[in-house]
Design a protein around this motif. Structure first.
Motif, PDB file in Angstrom:
ATOM      1  N   ASP A  64       0.796  -1.225   0.000  1.00 18.82           N
ATOM      2  CA  ASP A  64       0.000   0.000   0.000  1.00 18.82           C
ATOM      3  C   ASP A  64       0.830   1.276   0.000  1.00 18.82           C
ATOM      4  O   ASP A  64       0.349   2.342   0.352  1.00 18.82           O
ATOM      5  N   SER A  65       2.093   1.173  -0.426  1.00 19.92           N
ATOM      6  CA  SER A  65       2.951   2.355  -0.416  1.00 19.92           C
ATOM      7  C   SER A  65       3.237   2.896  -1.807  1.00 19.92           C
ATOM      8  O   SER A  65       4.132   3.709  -1.993  1.00 19.92           O
ATOM      9  N   GLY A  66       2.484   2.441  -2.815  1.00 21.18           N
ATOM     10  CA  GLY A  66       2.619   3.026  -4.141  1.00 21.18           C
ATOM     11  C   GLY A  66       3.483   2.232  -5.094  1.00 21.18           C
ATOM     12  O   GLY A  66       3.719   1.035  -4.922  1.00 21.18           O
ATOM     13  N   VAL A  67       3.972   2.926  -6.117  1.00 27.11           N
ATOM     14  CA  VAL A  67       4.605   2.277  -7.254  1.00 27.11           C
ATOM     15  C   VAL A  67       5.853   1.479  -6.883  1.00 27.11           C
ATOM     16  O   VAL A  67       6.097   0.401  -7.437  1.00 27.11           O
ATOM     17  N   HIS A  68       6.666   1.979  -5.952  1.00 20.86           N
ATOM     18  CA  HIS A  68       7.924   1.289  -5.669  1.00 20.86           C
ATOM     19  C   HIS A  68       7.706  -0.055  -4.986  1.00 20.86           C
ATOM     20  O   HIS A  68       8.519  -0.970  -5.127  1.00 20.86           O
ATOM     21  N   ALA A  69       6.589  -0.180  -4.258  1.00 16.76           N
ATOM     22  CA  ALA A  69       6.321  -1.429  -3.542  1.00 16.76           C
ATOM     23  C   ALA A  69       6.124  -2.584  -4.520  1.00 16.76           C
ATOM     24  O   ALA A  69       6.548  -3.718  -4.255  1.00 16.76           O
ATOM     25  N   TYR A  70       5.487  -2.306  -5.639  1.00 15.12           N
ATOM     26  CA  TYR A  70       5.281  -3.340  -6.649  1.00 15.12           C
ATOM     27  C   TYR A  70       6.605  -3.765  -7.285  1.00 15.12           C
ATOM     28  O   TYR A  70       6.851  -4.950  -7.510  1.00 15.12           O
ATOM     29  N   ALA A  71       7.455  -2.780  -7.571  1.00 12.85           N
ATOM     30  CA  ALA A  71       8.759  -3.086  -8.161  1.00 12.85           C
ATOM     31  C   ALA A  71       9.606  -3.910  -7.202  1.00 12.85           C
ATOM     32  O   ALA A  71      10.281  -4.869  -7.613  1.00 12.85           O
ATOM     33  N   GLN A  72       9.572  -3.565  -5.917  1.00 14.20           N
ATOM     34  CA  GLN A  72      10.362  -4.295  -4.923  1.00 14.20           C
ATOM     35  C   GLN A  72       9.848  -5.720  -4.748  1.00 14.20           C
ATOM     36  O   GLN A  72      10.638  -6.661  -4.662  1.00 14.20           O
ATOM     37  N   ALA A  73       8.534  -5.879  -4.701  1.00 13.13           N
ATOM     38  CA  ALA A  73       7.951  -7.217  -4.534  1.00 13.13           C
ATOM     39  C   ALA A  73       8.264  -8.112  -5.728  1.00 13.13           C
ATOM     40  O   ALA A  73       8.477  -9.318  -5.578  1.00 13.13           O
ATOM     41  N   GLY A  74       8.301  -7.508  -6.890  1.00 15.87           N
ATOM     42  CA  GLY A  74       8.491  -8.313  -8.095  1.00 15.87           C
ATOM     43  C   GLY A  74       9.928  -8.527  -8.502  1.00 15.87           C
ATOM     44  O   GLY A  74      10.275  -9.576  -9.061  1.00 15.87           O
ATOM     45  N   PHE A  75      10.817  -7.549  -8.204  1.00 15.80           N
ATOM     46  CA  PHE A  75      12.150  -7.601  -8.804  1.00 15.80           C
ATOM     47  C   PHE A  75      13.287  -7.270  -7.838  1.00 15.80           C
ATOM     48  O   PHE A  75      14.410  -7.026  -8.264  1.00 15.80           O
ATOM     49  N   GLY A  76      13.009  -7.235  -6.546  1.00 13.96           N
ATOM     50  CA  GLY A  76      14.084  -7.099  -5.579  1.00 13.96           C
ATOM     51  C   GLY A  76      14.277  -5.702  -5.028  1.00 13.96           C
ATOM     52  O   GLY A  76      13.651  -4.727  -5.467  1.00 13.96           O
ATOM     53  N   ASN A  77      15.180  -5.616  -4.047  1.00 14.69           N
ATOM     54  CA  ASN A  77      15.366  -4.386  -3.284  1.00 14.69           C
ATOM     55  C   ASN A  77      15.891  -3.212  -4.104  1.00 14.69           C
ATOM     56  O   ASN A  77      15.407  -2.082  -3.976  1.00 14.69           O
ATOM     57  N   TYR A  78      16.890  -3.463  -4.945  1.00  7.42           N
ATOM     58  CA  TYR A  78      17.500  -2.340  -5.652  1.00  7.42           C
ATOM     59  C   TYR A  78      16.565  -1.734  -6.689  1.00  7.42           C
ATOM     60  O   TYR A  78      16.473  -0.511  -6.814  1.00  7.42           O
ATOM     61  N   LEU A  79      15.843  -2.568  -7.441  1.00  5.21           N
ATOM     62  CA  LEU A  79      14.900  -2.032  -8.411  1.00  5.21           C
ATOM     63  C   LEU A  79      13.716  -1.383  -7.706  1.00  5.21           C
ATOM     64  O   LEU A  79      13.138  -0.415  -8.208  1.00  5.21           O
ATOM     65  N   GLY A  80      13.352  -1.904  -6.536  1.00  9.17           N
ATOM     66  CA  GLY A  80      12.326  -1.237  -5.748  1.00  9.17           C
ATOM     67  C   GLY A  80      12.782   0.146  -5.311  1.00  9.17           C
ATOM     68  O   GLY A  80      12.038   1.134  -5.412  1.00  9.17           O
ATOM     69  N   PHE A  81      14.028   0.233  -4.848  1.00  9.47           N
ATOM     70  CA  PHE A  81      14.600   1.519  -4.474  1.00  9.47           C
ATOM     71  C   PHE A  81      14.669   2.450  -5.684  1.00  9.47           C
ATOM     72  O   PHE A  81      14.305   3.628  -5.599  1.00  9.47           O
ATOM     73  N   SER A  82      15.152   1.931  -6.810  1.00 11.06           N
ATOM     74  CA  SER A  82      15.290   2.746  -8.020  1.00 11.06           C
ATOM     75  C   SER A  82      13.943   3.275  -8.487  1.00 11.06           C
ATOM     76  O   SER A  82      13.836   4.417  -8.968  1.00 11.06           O
ATOM     77  N   SER A  83      12.905   2.448  -8.347  1.00 10.34           N
ATOM     78  CA  SER A  83      11.567   2.882  -8.717  1.00 10.34           C
ATOM     79  C   SER A  83      11.110   4.041  -7.841  1.00 10.34           C
ATOM     80  O   SER A  83      10.561   5.034  -8.325  1.00 10.34           O
ATOM     81  N   ALA A  84      11.347   3.919  -6.536  1.00 12.81           N
ATOM     82  CA  ALA A  84      10.980   4.998  -5.616  1.00 12.81           C
ATOM     83  C   ALA A  84      11.782   6.264  -5.907  1.00 12.81           C
ATOM     84  O   ALA A  84      11.225   7.371  -5.946  1.00 12.81           O
ATOM     85  N   LEU A  85      13.082   6.109  -6.143  1.00 13.51           N
ATOM     86  CA  LEU A  85      13.939   7.252  -6.434  1.00 13.51           C
ATOM     87  C   LEU A  85      13.519   7.940  -7.730  1.00 13.51           C
ATOM     88  O   LEU A  85      13.402   9.167  -7.791  1.00 13.51           O
ATOM     89  N   GLY A  86      13.298   7.135  -8.780  1.00  6.60           N
ATOM     90  CA  GLY A  86      12.920   7.691 -10.072  1.00  6.60           C
ATOM     91  C   GLY A  86      11.581   8.391 -10.026  1.00  6.60           C
ATOM     92  O   GLY A  86      11.425   9.496 -10.570  1.00  6.60           O
ATOM     93  N   TYR A  87      10.618   7.770  -9.370  1.00 11.52           N
ATOM     94  CA  TYR A  87       9.287   8.374  -9.273  1.00 11.52           C
ATOM     95  C   TYR A  87       9.349   9.667  -8.471  1.00 11.52           C
ATOM     96  O   TYR A  87       8.749  10.685  -8.848  1.00 11.52           O
ATOM     97  N   TRP A  88      10.089   9.639  -7.374  1.00  8.77           N
ATOM     98  CA  TRP A  88      10.219  10.837  -6.546  1.00  8.77           C
ATOM     99  C   TRP A  88      10.931  11.959  -7.301  1.00  8.77           C
ATOM    100  O   TRP A  88      10.469  13.121  -7.300  1.00  8.77           O
ATOM    101  N   ALA A  89      12.048  11.653  -7.958  1.00  9.99           N
ATOM    102  CA  ALA A  89      12.794  12.674  -8.706  1.00  9.99           C
ATOM    103  C   ALA A  89      11.953  13.244  -9.842  1.00  9.99           C
ATOM    104  O   ALA A  89      11.973  14.450 -10.107  1.00  9.99           O
ATOM    105  N   GLY A  90      11.204  12.367 -10.524  1.00  3.60           N
ATOM    106  CA  GLY A  90      10.321  12.829 -11.598  1.00  3.60           C
ATOM    107  C   GLY A  90       9.248  13.760 -11.071  1.00  3.60           C
ATOM    108  O   GLY A  90       8.891  14.756 -11.717  1.00  3.60           O
ATOM    109  N   THR A  91       8.741  13.460  -9.891  1.00  2.00           N
ATOM    110  CA  THR A  91       7.723  14.312  -9.281  1.00  2.00           C
ATOM    111  C   THR A  91       8.309  15.674  -8.913  1.00  2.00           C
ATOM    112  O   THR A  91       7.662  16.707  -9.118  1.00  2.00           O
TER     113      THR A  91
END
Length: 478
Positions: free
Chosen positions: A72-99
């Motif tokens: 329930d924490s948004g886009v990065h949670a799905y990336a982390q659940a599916g593809f591991g910690n680093y891609l989950g982190f990268s998803s959160a970083l990318g989404y945040w920086a884009g915002t």
């Protein structure tokens, strides 16, 4: 932001958050941006591709919100659940920086609009404009610090208010529509060729992505929903409503002015189009509407950015200090981090040649990786059958179809966006990994990266190095 009962959000409030997040600076600049690269035929193809692709992504968000309610924490949670910690982190970083970059575009367009009256503000990137943007930035900062409930209430009012000038524009431009002008614009200039149409459509992709950003607004706030199913409903309702407005604004404008004239309009270009139909008061109306829309979208995106950092920190994806809340249960550390970053980006815009275009395109590019990972996770669940019962065969086939097409669409967007913005994204992804290292050390992990994650990190750093070299040599101009 505590999950208290009095802060539960209804489906209409969640829908308003989706619309409020999506309808911002981009929608008011569509006539000029599309006029620069294509005609009505190419625009219709572009909106068909983008609309269908984003609809598939919206269905993925809808499915994931129901099948993985614990994420329930948004886009990065799905990336982390599916593809591991680093891609989950990268998803959160990318989404945040884009915002953060998206908020920069809003601040630029506010001053650019006012620049028509006050020349010292120029195109929104003069020193005075940056100072004024900084004032708006920190005013909103302290408003949000007062609490999500008050900011959300204001967002609902603003979302309704900014729809009025947009709807007036659509009605008046429809009455002023000239079929002869539309016909002359139809092929985008010159003779018809599929190669030309392909390049025209490709040239619109990052623009269409930019105006669709925020489609995940309800998903990010899923933990506040009264009913988890409301998240998916709000996402679809918000998306379909905004898509209809985007198409009408773009296509109707081709019946008012020649494409070359549209391309030369000052942003917000909707002002110039309506001015051509009804006179100067039309430009004033759109200017007021844009200021309301942009300030509302800015509020929505500020909330989104802080929420992404906060929830990522709570889930162990970002450093712990970003999970600190103030007495109003607002993620204060995440908000300070966000707005300090936006302030730095604002200062950089003084040096950029086309600051609005750069920020807009880079905003889109930074969000493509998170969107791709969400789509791929939806596809992965449908392929493996995880979370599906034996009685859900039809639903699984439908989700497989949506996940596959959304993944193809996101991949196509990365290609269409071009190498320049992908390399510039690496400048943020690579060095930003320092937060991932901090997080792993806080968790006493002996191994920071897995082997595959180390490879991805090395690729990101190589991209960062190439981008910096290209900037210094002038091969990439910002």
């Amino acid at each position: 932001m505590s999950d208290s009962g009095n802060q539960k959000l209804s489906v209409m409030t969640l829908t308003a958050m989706v619309v409020g997040s999506m309808v911002g600076a981009g929608i008011f600049s569509l006539p000029q941006h599309f006029g620069q690269v294509t005609g009505p035929f190419g625009a219709l193809i572009a909106w068909s591709i983008s609309g269908f692709g984003m609809l598939m992504l919206a269905f993925v968000f809808q499915s994931l919100s129901c099948r993985k309610p614990n994420l329930d924490s948004g886009v990065h949670a799905y990336a982390q659940a599916g593809f591991g910690n680093y891609l989950g982190f990268s998803s959160a970083l990318g989404y945040w920086a884009g915002t953060c970059l998206g908020n920069v575009t809003y601040l630029i367009i506010i001053n650019s609009t006012m620049g028509a009256i006050f020349p010292s503000l120029g195109d929104g990137t003069t020193l005075l404009a940056v100072l004024l943007s900084s004032l708006v930035l920190w005013a909103f900062h302290f408003l949000i610090l007062r609490g999500i409930k008050e900011a959300d209430y204001i967002n609902n009012i603003v979302t309704v208010s900014k729809m009025i000038p947009i709807l007036i524009f659509i009605v008046l431009v429809a009455f002023g529509f000239n079929s002869d002008i539309f016909a002359n614009n139809f092929w985008g200039g010159g003779e018809f060729s599929w190669n030309s149409i392909f390049e025209q459509v490709r040239g619109t992709m990052l623009v269409t992505v930019f105006v669709f950003l925020g489609i995940e607004g309800a998903s990010v706030y899923s933990r506040y929903a009264k009913n988890r199913k409301d998240v998916g409903v709000a996402t679809i309702l918000g998306f379909l409503g905004v898509l209809l407005m985007l198409v009408l604004i773009t296509i109707l404008s081709y019946g008012i002015m020649d494409r070359s004239e549209l391309a030369m309009l000052r942003n917000p270009s909707m002002s110039g189009v309506l001015q051509a139909v009804v006179g100067d008061w039309g430009a004033v109306l759109i200017g007021i509407g844009l200021l309301i829309a942009v300030l509302g979208a800015y509020l929505s995106w500020s909330l989104l950015a802080a929420e992404v950092l906060y929830t990522a920190a709570v889930s162990g994806t970002m450093p712990k200090f970003l999970s600190i809340e103030n007495k109003n249960k607002v993620p204060a550390s995440a908000l300070w981090m966000t707005n300090i970053t936006i302030q730095i980006f604002l200062i950089v815009t003084v040096l950029a040649k086309e600051a609005f275009t750069l920020a807009r395109e880079l905003t889109s590019s930074m969000n493509l990786i998170p969107y791709l990972l969400v789509a791929a996770y939806g596809l992965k669940l449908a392929c493996t059958g995880e979370s599906y019962s034996s009685k859900e065969k039809k639903q699984r086939i439908f989700d497989l179809f949506c996940g596959f097409l959304a993944t193809i669409f996101a991949s196509w967007l990365i290609y269409a966006g071009g190498l320049k913005y992908l390399l510039l994204s690496a400048v943020l992804y690579g060095p930003g990994t320092v937060f991932f290292i901090m997080t792993r050390r806080e968790q006493d992990n002996n191994s920071i990266f897995s082997f595959s994650e180390l490879i991805i990190f090395i690729i990101a750093m190589i991209g960062c190095f190439i981008a910096v070299q290209s900037l210094l040599s002038g091969d990439i101009i910002i």
